[in-house]
Design a protein around this motif. Sequence first.
Motif, short mmCIF file in Angstrom:
data_model
loop_
_atom_site.label_atom_id
_atom_site.label_comp_id
_atom_site.label_asym_id
_atom_site.label_seq_id
_atom_site.Cartn_x
_atom_site.Cartn_y
_atom_site.Cartn_z
N LYS A 32 39.81 38.46 36.13
CA LYS A 32 41.16 38.87 36.58
C LYS A 32 41.22 40.38 36.79
N LYS A 33 40.60 41.14 35.89
CA LYS A 33 40.61 42.60 36.04
C LYS A 33 39.89 43.01 37.31
N HIS A 34 38.74 42.38 37.57
CA HIS A 34 37.98 42.68 38.79
C HIS A 34 38.79 42.31 40.04
N PHE A 35 39.46 41.15 40.00
CA PHE A 35 40.29 40.72 41.13
C PHE A 35 41.44 41.71 41.37
N ASP A 36 42.14 42.09 40.29
CA ASP A 36 43.26 43.03 40.43
C ASP A 36 42.79 44.37 40.98
N ASN A 37 41.63 44.84 40.54
CA ASN A 37 41.10 46.12 41.03
C ASN A 37 40.81 46.05 42.53
N ASP A 38 40.22 44.93 42.97
CA ASP A 38 39.91 44.77 44.39
C ASP A 38 41.19 44.75 45.22
N VAL A 39 42.19 44.01 44.78
CA VAL A 39 43.45 43.92 45.54
C VAL A 39 44.16 45.26 45.58
N ASN A 40 44.21 45.98 44.46
CA ASN A 40 44.86 47.29 44.44
C ASN A 40 44.15 48.26 45.37
N SER A 41 42.82 48.21 45.43
CA SER A 41 42.08 49.05 46.37
C SER A 41 42.42 48.69 47.81
N ALA A 42 42.53 47.39 48.09
CA ALA A 42 42.88 46.94 49.44
C ALA A 42 44.28 47.40 49.82
#
Length: 308
Positions: A32-42
Amino acid sequence: MKKSKGFALLELMIALVIFGVVMQGVFAFANKKHFDNDVNSAIDKLVMELTMIQQYEAESPEPYASVTRFPETPADLVDKGYANECTATEVSAGKCQSVEKTYWGDSISYNRIDKDAANDIVMHLTLSYPLTTLPTEEANRVAGMFMGRVPFLTYDKPSKTMTVRVNRSSASAALEGFIDAEGNRKLEDDWDVGGNYSIANAKNVTVRTQDGKQMNLAASVISSFPVANGTSVPKPSCPAGLKPAISTSVKSIAGYNMRELGAINTYYTETSSAWKVYLRYYAVRQSDDAWVQLSNGEINVNVSCITN
């Protein structure tokens, strides 16, 4: 008879079950942390592109009533210097983020919408951001996070495509309103008032500069230009009763190998003859997930003379 030592089979099975439950929770949290980081970067990348589009429109030399003030494709942002040109190798290595691609590799497209008074449509641009490379459930989660942070964004579930409406910059729209109210007659030849007269009581005046951009002279603006971090900007010589003033904003950043952006701001220091302007932002470094302070990028500078 001696009692056996160590774990009995039942105790071992219970321990393994507990361990499995704990590890499952750890993996779920990490994912979940990795997913949230990717989306926030996008999201950060998209917001930066929307800013570039509005700046492109605000500085366009095209007529104020023309939809051609907006870029036709993301490549126009690169051609005019608003975005960096990225090679496929640089993108895959995380060294450059292309404005032509989504964070997940789909192609971004623009659609310029002309104004239509009969249908009450205001001139604008729509940006299509597909999520077709993502599974349906994941795409829906991504769209939900985007809608929480990006204004004027809608999501079409069947096509897994987000659409963002980009309105004109406030300065550009205000100037068109002024022209519509006061007339839009073009000069057919040079206008020479003989040197003994002046233009007075004008609400707004714009001039075309040598590079084809429009300079707004309202509010005593003298010049507007981009500079790099740490640039010294000389103060202008102002007429009596006015003093030099400066305002700054972010034009672009160039933080390579970064996973997520944080706070971004500009500031300046001042001497009696000049300002020195700076860019500062925070980002998560991909190599070790550490927050670092960076200053690579460009700053928009507006220099003017204002009332004391």
